[in-house]
Design a protein around this motif. Structure first.
Motif, short mmCIF file in Angstrom:
data_model
loop_
_atom_site.label_atom_id
_atom_site.label_comp_id
_atom_site.label_asym_id
_atom_site.label_seq_id
_atom_site.Cartn_x
_atom_site.Cartn_y
_atom_site.Cartn_z
N GLU A 118 0.83 -1.21 0.00
CA GLU A 118 0.00 0.00 0.00
C GLU A 118 0.86 1.26 0.00
OE1 GLU A 118 -2.70 -0.56 3.30
OE2 GLU A 118 -4.20 -1.49 1.98
N GLN A 134 -3.15 -1.01 -4.77
CA GLN A 134 -4.51 -0.81 -4.26
C GLN A 134 -5.25 -2.14 -4.14
OE1 GLN A 134 -6.53 2.22 -6.62
NE2 GLN A 134 -4.53 3.07 -7.17
N LEU A 135 -6.02 -2.26 -3.08
CA LEU A 135 -6.81 -3.47 -2.86
C LEU A 135 -7.90 -3.58 -3.92
CD1 LEU A 135 -7.64 -5.92 -1.10
CD2 LEU A 135 -9.09 -4.32 0.19
N TRP A 136 -7.98 -4.77 -4.57
CA TRP A 136 -9.09 -5.03 -5.48
C TRP A 136 -10.30 -5.35 -4.62
CZ3 TRP A 136 -9.31 -3.93 -10.45
CH2 TRP A 136 -10.50 -4.28 -11.10
N GLN A 137 -11.35 -4.53 -4.71
CA GLN A 137 -12.50 -4.66 -3.82
C GLN A 137 -13.65 -5.45 -4.43
OE1 GLN A 137 -13.37 -0.62 -2.49
NE2 GLN A 137 -11.20 -0.18 -2.67
N GLY A 138 -13.59 -5.71 -5.72
CA GLY A 138 -14.65 -6.46 -6.38
C GLY A 138 -14.45 -7.96 -6.21
N LEU A 173 -12.05 -0.53 -9.19
CA LEU A 173 -11.62 -1.53 -8.22
C LEU A 173 -12.74 -2.37 -7.63
CD1 LEU A 173 -8.94 0.58 -6.31
CD2 LEU A 173 -8.57 -1.09 -8.14
N THR A 174 -13.99 -1.99 -7.86
CA THR A 174 -15.12 -2.75 -7.31
C THR A 174 -15.76 -3.67 -8.33
OG1 THR A 174 -16.55 -0.85 -7.78
CG2 THR A 174 -15.65 -1.02 -5.53
N ASP A 226 -10.82 -13.05 -2.26
CA ASP A 226 -11.33 -11.69 -2.13
C ASP A 226 -10.64 -11.02 -0.94
OD1 ASP A 226 -13.05 -12.33 -4.19
OD2 ASP A 226 -14.88 -12.30 -2.95
N GLY A 227 -10.20 -9.80 -1.13
CA GLY A 227 -9.54 -9.06 -0.06
C GLY A 227 -8.05 -9.30 0.05
N THR A 235 -13.55 -11.77 -7.04
CA THR A 235 -12.52 -12.42 -7.84
C THR A 235 -13.00 -13.79 -8.30
OG1 THR A 235 -11.45 -13.37 -5.89
CG2 THR A 235 -10.63 -11.23 -6.65
N TYR A 294 -4.08 -7.32 -4.79
CA TYR A 294 -3.71 -5.91 -4.93
C TYR A 294 -3.32 -5.65 -6.37
CZ TYR A 294 -4.08 -4.93 -0.02
OH TYR A 294 -4.60 -4.72 1.23
#
Length: 176
Positions: A123, A128-132, A162-163, A149-150, A134, A153
């Motif tokens: 970070e 950036q964290l992929w928030q959508g 990202l969502t 998920d979570g 997977t 990056y």
């Protein structure tokens, strides 16, 4: 003094490959499988040397991810490790910088799967964290990978949301 060398897998001799594998085995406390090793090969490596000792490594390999109905050329980061005696001294940043340069110059997206301990490091470097959700493109079709998920990056080169859903290509072992 640490020297960083950037080289393709094809140009690594057997001694360097043995040193990389030993570093990864030690850094991951024996939790680095033959499949993980296979995922690390075939791309560009950044190797940090202190004299004759390998003290850091990161690799970027090409993958294809599905995003909004198109395949993104993705630089996937593998095998990031720093020798225990050289941690917190800038070695991780020294091997990630050339890997990120390759991603920004040659790929639509950078991606990696991070452990909890690695999250602050990535970070701080702009990952950036992929928030959508997977998924993976498996031999049986697209399958959700909720357990991942979570932990994915990305380093966006092309614009992405990202969502949105993101699917990785298939490979043996851990798909992310």
């Amino acid at each position: 003094m640490t020297d960083v060398h950037v080289v393709h897998t094809a140009d690594l001799d057997s001694a360097a490959l043995t040193a990389v594998r030993a570093l990864l085995d030690a850094a991951f406390d024996g939790d680095f499988s033959d499949e993980d090793w296979d995922h690390t090969l075939g791309g560009t490596h950044a190797l940090a040397w202190s004299g004759d000792t390998l003290v850091g490594h990161a690799a970027v390999v090409q993958r294809r991810f599905l995003y909004e109905g198109r395949a993104l050329r993705t630089g996937y980061v593998e095998g990031v490790a720093v020798h225990a005696g050289h941690r917190r001294g800038g070695v991780g940043a020294a091997v990630m910088a050339p890997v990120e340069r390759v991603i920004r110059a040659a790929y639509d997206l950078g991606a990696l799967s991070s452990s909890e301990v690695g999250i602050p490091f990535y970070e701080a470097r702009g990952w950036q964290l992929w928030q959508g959700p997977t998924s993976a493109l498996t031999p049986a079709g697209v399958e959700r990978t909720e357990d991942d998920d979570g932990s994915v990056y990305v380093l966006p080169v092309a614009p992405v949301t990202l969502t949105d859903p993101l699917a990785c290509d298939w490979r043996d072992g851990d798909v992310w």
